[in-house]
Scaffold this motif. Sequence first.
Motif, PDB file in Angstrom:
ATOM      1  N   CYS A  38      45.672  41.121  45.217  1.00  0.00           N
ATOM      2  CA  CYS A  38      46.118  41.887  44.042  1.00  0.00           C
ATOM      3  C   CYS A  38      47.623  42.141  44.181  1.00  0.00           C
ATOM      4  CB  CYS A  38      45.329  43.196  44.068  1.00  0.00           C
ATOM      5  SG  CYS A  38      45.902  44.467  42.964  1.00  0.00           S
ATOM      6  N   CYS A  89      39.931  44.699  43.042  1.00  0.00           N
ATOM      7  CA  CYS A  89      40.784  44.838  44.232  1.00  0.00           C
ATOM      8  C   CYS A  89      40.115  45.807  45.216  1.00  0.00           C
ATOM      9  CB  CYS A  89      42.156  45.401  43.826  1.00  0.00           C
ATOM     10  SG  CYS A  89      43.183  45.787  45.240  1.00  0.00           S
ATOM     11  N   CYS A 128      43.023  48.979  45.382  1.00  0.00           N
ATOM     12  CA  CYS A 128      43.328  49.902  44.266  1.00  0.00           C
ATOM     13  C   CYS A 128      42.224  49.914  43.229  1.00  0.00           C
ATOM     14  CB  CYS A 128      44.663  49.524  43.617  1.00  0.00           C
ATOM     15  SG  CYS A 128      44.562  47.987  42.661  1.00  0.00           S
ATOM     16  N   CYS A 184      48.994  44.789  44.394  1.00  0.00           N
ATOM     17  CA  CYS A 184      49.209  45.919  45.315  1.00  0.00           C
ATOM     18  C   CYS A 184      49.084  45.447  46.762  1.00  0.00           C
ATOM     19  CB  CYS A 184      48.176  47.025  45.032  1.00  0.00           C
ATOM     20  SG  CYS A 184      46.562  46.705  45.780  1.00  0.00           S
TER      21      CYS A 184
HETATM   22 ZN    ZN Z   1      45.119  46.346  44.027  1.00  0.00          ZN
END
Ligand code: ZN
Length: 236
Positions: free
Chosen positions: A140, A122, A125, A142
């Motif tokens: 991702c 990612c 993150c 996130c």
């Molecule tokens: Zn991520």
Amino acid sequence: MDRLIERLKHAENVTFLTGSGISRESGIPTFRGKDGLWKNYSPEELASPEGFMRDPQLVWDWYNWRRDIIRKAEPNRGHLTIKEFEKNFNVYVITQNVDGLHEKTGVKNLVELHGNIFRNRCSRCGKMFGDIQTKKIPTCECGGLIRPDVVWFGEPLKEEDISMALEWSKNADVFFLVGTSGIVYPAASLPFFAKENGGFVVEINIEKTPLTPHIDLHLEGSASEILDMVLKRLDK
Ligand code: ZN
Ligand code: BV8
């Protein structure tokens, strides 16, 4: 070639720094060769954080195109001969290639300086992912865009990889440069560390490179042919 055979006869540690030229005979385009450019973009534009920011889907397409070619590729006689050197020496392989072909030969000591195209992570993150075969660039949980886990231009190499590569270069009795144009740093600085520490530096390439004037021996020809010839001369 006699000087090389002489040095190899007394050598224990042999280090290989390989570039995309060794994978050419597995059908993978080199980075800067005539077939290296994709459409009309330079690799440096696509293999960079700026290029990714500018058009993530285009960069993802480029890596999909390369992964499809690499998935069908097998290690060639050049990769396999390097594995065979393990019969006579402690062999250390430092590769700039992201195609995973050296790993497939089972070489014991390998560092992939620029990462591996079949690993992803990612971009926000840092979460790691394996191979992802989607047309649309994945995101991702996130919300970050997922990118190949390779080192782009302007990005630092992993500390542990660089220090390992430095150690393997400094303790090389013979250091082979195989199929690299020797213009990408810090990888291209490694032969100088080998030389400074008494290593015999040999370049195997189908043409001369910016490193040729600084090394001990340039062997002109394809990686698989020349590596095979060296090993055969040694076994005599
Ligand atoms: Zn991520
Ligand atoms: C960093 C992964 C710092 C991605 C790649 C100005 C001067 C000097 C340096 C710089 C500069 N400006 C910027 C830099 C630094 C930059 C750099 O070196 N740029 C070059 C272009 C000038 N380096 C970086 O950015 C590195 N990072 O310096 O970070 C830093 C520190 C702290 C904090 C922040 C930043 C990162 C470099 C890594 C880039 N990533 N790849 C991907 O693959 O998608 S590099 C890319 O080039 C590939 O990994 C490739 O392996 C590598 C080297 O290319 P080659 O493998 O040599 O391939 P090429 O096509 O060039 O040549 C093939 C050769 O094979 C030819 O010689 C051909 O004759 C030969 N050949 C062909 N067929 C055969 C053969 N030989 C034998 N047999 C055959 N059959």
